[in-house]
Design a protein around this motif. Structure first.
Motif, PDB file in Angstrom:
ATOM      1  N   UNK A 114       1.483  -0.430 -15.319  1.00  0.00           N
ATOM      2  CA  UNK A 114       2.741  -0.050 -15.979  1.00  0.00           C
ATOM      3  C   UNK A 114       3.960  -0.689 -15.315  1.00  0.00           C
ATOM      4  N   UNK A 115       3.728  -1.740 -14.516  1.00  0.00           N
ATOM      5  CA  UNK A 115       4.809  -2.468 -13.861  1.00  0.00           C
ATOM      6  C   UNK A 115       4.586  -3.974 -14.082  1.00  0.00           C
ATOM      7  N   UNK A 116       5.653  -4.741 -13.960  1.00  0.00           N
ATOM      8  CA  UNK A 116       5.549  -6.200 -14.042  1.00  0.00           C
ATOM      9  C   UNK A 116       5.432  -6.726 -12.621  1.00  0.00           C
ATOM     10  N   UNK A 117       4.446  -7.575 -12.389  1.00  0.00           N
ATOM     11  CA  UNK A 117       4.171  -8.053 -11.033  1.00  0.00           C
ATOM     12  C   UNK A 117       4.306  -9.572 -10.967  1.00  0.00           C
TER      13      UNK A 117
ATOM     14  N   UNK B 203       0.826  -1.214   0.000  1.00  0.00           N
ATOM     15  CA  UNK B 203       0.000   0.000   0.000  1.00  0.00           C
ATOM     16  C   UNK B 203       0.858   1.261   0.000  1.00  0.00           C
ATOM     17  N   UNK B 204       1.907   1.253   0.806  1.00  0.00           N
ATOM     18  CA  UNK B 204       2.742   2.443   0.955  1.00  0.00           C
ATOM     19  C   UNK B 204       3.650   2.690  -0.243  1.00  0.00           C
ATOM     20  N   UNK B 205       4.262   1.636  -0.787  1.00  0.00           N
ATOM     21  CA  UNK B 205       5.317   1.829  -1.785  1.00  0.00           C
ATOM     22  C   UNK B 205       4.923   1.563  -3.234  1.00  0.00           C
ATOM     23  N   UNK B 206       3.784   0.926  -3.483  1.00  0.00           N
ATOM     24  CA  UNK B 206       3.370   0.667  -4.867  1.00  0.00           C
ATOM     25  C   UNK B 206       3.368   1.929  -5.729  1.00  0.00           C
ATOM     26  N   UNK B 207       2.814   3.049  -5.239  1.00  0.00           N
ATOM     27  CA  UNK B 207       2.785   4.252  -6.085  1.00  0.00           C
ATOM     28  C   UNK B 207       4.172   4.792  -6.449  1.00  0.00           C
ATOM     29  N   UNK B 208       5.178   4.481  -5.660  1.00  0.00           N
ATOM     30  CA  UNK B 208       6.516   5.036  -5.876  1.00  0.00           C
ATOM     31  C   UNK B 208       7.330   4.276  -6.924  1.00  0.00           C
ATOM     32  N   UNK B 209       6.938   3.054  -7.259  1.00  0.00           N
ATOM     33  CA  UNK B 209       7.726   2.239  -8.196  1.00  0.00           C
ATOM     34  C   UNK B 209       7.780   2.928  -9.562  1.00  0.00           C
TER      35      UNK B 209
END
Length: 177
Positions: free
Chosen positions: A106-109, A79-85
């Motif tokens: 826009x990221x690979x998960x 929750x905290x860091x996902x937006x920063x990637x």
């Protein structure tokens, strides 16, 4: 080439050890590295995070504000860091403890039930190393000799009996589809 990696989870999940492993892995490859641990007032159970930078160039600052890679071992971390990637980055989430999906497209998960795999295989404290195995496989940096040399550096002599178990944990992560 520079990788900015942020590892985060609860204290006691081995976040700092996993970060130390990545930093030593970079050192054994002749890279410039930075390792910056951070944890809350309660070592076990509080939040813990670790920033690791591995680069071909000198590292100017140890702060990772836009990680290329996020390792999230619990929901508050995601929750905290996902937006920063950074766009185009990688997120590896411990799906045993994180039930929601990553919202970004826009990221690979990679969803890896590391905590469950660790428990099911008699190594309940090594979910962190299962994730390290997956990360190195994803990055194409899973050379056995290099991993062996790095494990020998980060596992203390008094814990040498854990060398083989850590190796097996990493293989579980690398093999997980």
């Amino acid at each position: 080439m520079t990788n900015q990696i942020l590892l985060s989870g609860f204290g006691g999940q081995g976040i700092l050890f996993a970060g130390k492993f990545l930093a030593y892995k970079g050192l054994t490859a002749g890279k410039n590295v930075s390792w910056l641990p951070s944890y809350g007032p309660e070592m076990r159970g509080g939040t813990a995070s670790c920033s690791v930078i591995i680069s071909d160039e000198p590292v100017g600052s140890p702060i990772v504000s836009k990680p290329d890679i996020l390792i999230a071992m619990n929901l508050p971390s995601l929750d905290k860091f996902e937006p920063a990637v950074a766009p185009g980055g990688i997120i590896i989430a411990d799906s045993t403890l994180i039930e929601r999906k990553v919202a970004r497209e826009d990221v690979t998960v990679y969803y890896l039930p590391a905590t469950k795999l660790a428990g099911d295989n008699g190594m309940p404290t090594l979910a962190n190393m299962i994730i390290m195995g997956k990360l190195l496989k994803v990055l194409g940096d899973d050379d056995a000799a290099s991993i062996e040399a790095t494990l020998a550096k980060v596992i203390s002599a008094k814990r040498a009996d854990m060398l083989d178990t850590n190796r097996k944990a990493m293989q579980l992560g690398a093999d997980y589809q």
